[in-house]
Design a protein around this motif. Sequence first.
Motif, PDB file in Angstrom:
ATOM      1  N   SER A 192      -5.127  -5.519 -17.527  1.00 18.68           N
ATOM      2  CA  SER A 192      -6.506  -5.973 -17.381  1.00 18.68           C
ATOM      3  C   SER A 192      -6.700  -7.330 -18.055  1.00 18.68           C
ATOM      4  CB  SER A 192      -7.451  -4.947 -18.006  1.00 18.68           C
ATOM      5  OG  SER A 192      -8.749  -5.474 -18.164  1.00 18.68           O
ATOM      6  N   SER A 230      -7.096 -10.295 -10.094  1.00 19.59           N
ATOM      7  CA  SER A 230      -7.508  -9.017 -10.676  1.00 19.59           C
ATOM      8  C   SER A 230      -6.725  -8.602 -11.917  1.00 19.59           C
ATOM      9  CB  SER A 230      -7.375  -7.905  -9.630  1.00 19.59           C
ATOM     10  OG  SER A 230      -6.023  -7.815  -9.176  1.00 19.59           O
ATOM     11  N   ALA A 231      -5.616  -9.295 -12.251  1.00 19.89           N
ATOM     12  CA  ALA A 231      -4.788  -8.788 -13.342  1.00 19.89           C
ATOM     13  C   ALA A 231      -3.893  -9.867 -13.923  1.00 19.89           C
ATOM     14  CB  ALA A 231      -3.929  -7.629 -12.844  1.00 19.89           C
ATOM     15  N   GLN A 268      -3.432  -1.916 -14.942  1.00 16.72           N
ATOM     16  CA  GLN A 268      -3.896  -1.900 -13.563  1.00 16.72           C
ATOM     17  C   GLN A 268      -3.059  -0.905 -12.753  1.00 16.72           C
ATOM     18  OE1 GLN A 268      -6.745  -3.422 -14.404  1.00 16.72           O
ATOM     19  NE2 GLN A 268      -6.746  -4.278 -12.324  1.00 16.72           N
TER      20      GLN A 268
END
Length: 277
Positions: A192, A230-231, A268
């Motif tokens: 994350s 996203s990550a 994730q």
Amino acid sequence: MQKQELQYIHSFAEYVDRFIKLLIDYSPKMISALVILFLGLYAIRVINRLVKKIMLKRELDPTLSKFLADSLLWALRVLLFISVISKLGIETSSFVAILGAAGLAIGLSLQGSLSNFAGGMLIILFKPFRVGDTIEAQGVIGTVLEIQIFVTKLITGNNQTIFIPNGILSNNVIINYSMQGNRRADLIFSLSYDTNIKVAKDIVMQVMQNHPKVLKNPAPTVVVRDLTDSAIHLSIKPWAKNIDFSEMSSDILEQCKEAFDSAGIVIQPFVREASKG
């Protein structure tokens, strides 16, 4: 009656004279042919022994060594036979033409097999892999069980036996995971964006340094591989001996997951092994 007997005696004497004359005329060729024959047989034995010693020194496959030695032996014998009959004055052009035509017919009918045989010889001579090595070729990964003349026999991790023709194998890419002795895992954790990267890297380094099967030299590394939408992709690169590679990779993934959970680091929803490099 006496006249007829005298004619027989005279004819026999003529035949004997012709035979003696022919023998005298032909004896140099006969002697030369016999000398070539005996010297040739001796030379063939010497060459055959020398070739066998060379192949034994190079640790060639015993089946291939015997096949090559026998093939060379018969090839030299055929050449010697042609040389002897040529020395005797017998025309050899027709004989050579017949041998050539037969060789061409056999070669065309066994084209695929000869390609595999040649590939097997190249593999055994140049040794891109040996029995016991783990290789990847033709879309499969397995341990080499046997290198035969026409095919190479692999066994996969789920105990399947795979036969790959040597002609295809020798002309395509082969990845040998065992040749260098050590192997590096390329593992990726997707974390994350709330993660403190330095803390995450320290956790991973501690896990790798504490694992008994992770090599100290080359030293393990951990780097940020990518920052996606996203990550954070964290790349983990520990080294291990080939025999320990699978167990070590699995342990590192498991222990890093447990350490991240303990530190409250959010992972994730994917963990994968990166492409090998």
